[in-house]
Design an enzyme around this catalytic site. Sequence first.
Site, PDB file in Angstrom:
ATOM      1  N   ASP A   1     -48.331  41.243 -23.864  1.00 49.33           N
ATOM      2  CA  ASP A   1     -47.131  40.508 -24.256  1.00 49.33           C
ATOM      3  C   ASP A   1     -47.144  40.453 -25.775  1.00 49.33           C
ATOM      4  O   ASP A   1     -47.981  39.781 -26.379  1.00 49.33           O
ATOM      5  CB  ASP A   1     -47.159  39.098 -23.658  1.00 49.33           C
TER       6      ASP A   1
ATOM      7  N   ASN B   1     -42.407  50.245 -28.859  1.00 44.19           N
ATOM      8  CA  ASN B   1     -41.150  50.403 -28.136  1.00 44.19           C
ATOM      9  C   ASN B   1     -40.600  49.104 -27.550  1.00 44.19           C
ATOM     10  O   ASN B   1     -39.389  48.971 -27.372  1.00 44.19           O
ATOM     11  CB  ASN B   1     -41.348  51.428 -27.010  1.00 44.19           C
TER      12      ASN B   1
ATOM     13  N   SER C   1     -32.912  50.994 -34.184  1.00 45.81           N
ATOM     14  CA  SER C   1     -31.583  51.162 -33.604  1.00 45.81           C
ATOM     15  C   SER C   1     -30.591  51.429 -34.716  1.00 45.81           C
ATOM     16  O   SER C   1     -30.727  50.894 -35.827  1.00 45.81           O
ATOM     17  CB  SER C   1     -31.171  49.894 -32.847  1.00 45.81           C
TER      18      SER C   1
ATOM     19  N   TYR D   1     -29.787  40.866 -31.920  1.00 46.64           N
ATOM     20  CA  TYR D   1     -30.441  42.155 -31.727  1.00 46.64           C
ATOM     21  C   TYR D   1     -30.276  43.038 -32.963  1.00 46.64           C
ATOM     22  O   TYR D   1     -31.255  43.575 -33.491  1.00 46.64           O
ATOM     23  CB  TYR D   1     -29.862  42.861 -30.497  1.00 46.64           C
TER      24      TYR D   1
ATOM     25  N   LYS E   1     -33.237  44.228 -35.572  1.00 46.54           N
ATOM     26  CA  LYS E   1     -33.547  45.637 -35.790  1.00 46.54           C
ATOM     27  C   LYS E   1     -33.373  46.019 -37.256  1.00 46.54           C
ATOM     28  O   LYS E   1     -34.115  46.867 -37.777  1.00 46.54           O
ATOM     29  CB  LYS E   1     -32.669  46.512 -34.890  1.00 46.54           C
TER      30      LYS E   1
ATOM     31  N   THR F   1     -30.405  53.834 -20.484  1.00 44.78           N
ATOM     32  CA  THR F   1     -31.507  53.057 -19.928  1.00 44.78           C
ATOM     33  C   THR F   1     -30.930  51.770 -19.334  1.00 44.78           C
ATOM     34  O   THR F   1     -29.780  51.422 -19.601  1.00 44.78           O
ATOM     35  CB  THR F   1     -32.537  52.688 -21.010  1.00 44.78           C
TER      36      THR F   1
END
Length: 241
Positions: free
Chosen positions: A56, A79, A131, A142, A146, A177
């Site tokens: 984790d 990743n 990203s 997010y 990134k 994905t």
Amino acid sequence: MNQSLDGRTVLVTGANGGLGEQFVLQALERGATKVYAAARTPKRWDDPRAQPLPLDITDSRAVAAAVTAAPDVDLLINNAGIAPAGDSIAGPEDELHRIFETNFFGTLRVANAFTPVLAAHGGGTLLNILSSASWVNVPTGYAASKAAMWSATNALRTQLQGQGTQVIGLLVGMVDTPMAARWDVPKVSAASVVAQAYDGVADGSIEVLADEPTRHLKSRLNTRAEEFYPWLDEQLRSFVP
């Protein structure tokens, strides 16, 4: 160019599915000696070279335990990440903290923890999955996380230069994905993204742009802001209400 991973020991975070699963499978296909497939609850793999590793990345003790368990890593694939539905920079602060704790602090924590391991194996390679949202004015935690990790990746390259570590930033837009399943837009395959990433490892790249929209976006970053951001706003109409 030799694009194999013969003799290399790889660790992949977030290895259970999506890009992570492809990173494990393609590392094995390219001849890696061992692949630590790390996840909070790791799954079993058919190939004995793939070793499940509990990890984790938001837990510093778990990261330290992973370093002890995987002292032979010379290629680290950072990743693991999250992109929650309903994410907004105007949303609850606790949720923004959770996103940054995984996508920024967790990723950086793993990179820093394995720095001495990479150094002990000739410098090795650190690959951070970023990203194209790093460069886009999409109002999400997010994207902001990134963007922060893109900056940190470039800083890590400078910091680790002395120990000979190859630091790569992988930037890509929509990938087919489960994380991107809610978006009904064109997507690049996970297999294609990972193949380009490993080719970048082989050819000494420091940045991999894994789809055409990302490559086009990068080419426009020097556009004056008064032109660039209105153009981005138009591109984002299908994503942001």
